[in-house]
Design an enzyme around this catalytic site. Sequence first.
Site, PDB file in Angstrom:
ATOM      1  CG  ASP A 167       9.213   0.184   5.269  1.00 19.07           C
ATOM      2  OD1 ASP A 167       8.068  -0.190   4.996  1.00 19.07           O
ATOM      3  OD2 ASP A 167      10.042   0.590   4.417  1.00 19.07           O
TER       4      ASP A 167
ATOM      5  CD  GLU B 128       9.306   4.253  -3.809  1.00 20.57           C
ATOM      6  OE1 GLU B 128       8.910   3.753  -2.741  1.00 20.57           O
ATOM      7  OE2 GLU B 128      10.492   4.195  -4.195  1.00 20.57           O
TER       8      GLU B 128
END
Length: 281
Positions: free
Chosen positions: A82, A181
């Site tokens: 990430d 998300e």
Amino acid sequence: MTTVLDVQRFKDEGRHFAMLTAYDFLSARILDEAGVPILLVGDSLGMVMLGYPTTLPVTMDDMLVHAKAVSRGARQALLVGDMPFMSYQASVEDAIRNAGRFVQEAGMHAVKLEGGGRVIEITKRLAEIGIPVMGHLGLTPQSVHTMGGFKVQGKTDKQAARILADAKALEEAGAFSIVLEGMPTRVATAVTHALRIPTIGIGAGPATDGQVLVFHDFVGLTTGKAPKFVKRYAGLAEEISRAASEFMEDVRTGRFPGPEHEYTTNGSTPAKDPTEVRYGG
Ligand code: KIV
């Protein structure tokens, strides 16, 4: 080994799949051996491993330490690093250099970047040089201050249309998947149906192609009231607390160490497995 082509195949074959975050060697090995196809070394490590209130303080150096540990533990899973805050926002060159570090130094197979807009061009450049990109739309924690907190996104038609447009642009730019998300199920469903590439949801309802949870939520290490989207599959916080009480009591009463834990002068107990010789012992 799971590859980005397998992840696409999962969607093409209508197979829903799991992704979990991982931050260290041993948990990565356990999840990998359990067959979890994708492990994300998420910048959420800033919150669950390092105790920061947001992911913003996490640096590339922090990420690389954990990514290297995960890649030493995993053999089969697709490993995604990430990109932390400010590792790609300032320039395409930064993005390429830092994504390259994830692959070259830490053994990651892909990187994840948050947002649309300028990230679309960065995604295109990374895909062109052979670094697979996972997008991330909706509640993007690195934009916590712009969002006014960790808030569900895409509730208005305008926001939902923006998410859909960004998702299509990321697909067009070469992203191999997109995390969705913190958004209404209706929005994540529409995005999932509009894309050829797989979506991976967290707090985005059941229609996404994959689902991801943060490791510490998943095993119940985070305590207190969990966000609505979290399902705890184990209760490790309670179990660790119980074990600590039992250990303290054993030490206090002399029940630990017992004879089976002692070494003798005529030779120490041989280790059965090299990994059993730990901590310089
Ligand atoms: O950092 C992270 O763990 C993430 C997941 C929640 C998708 O971005």
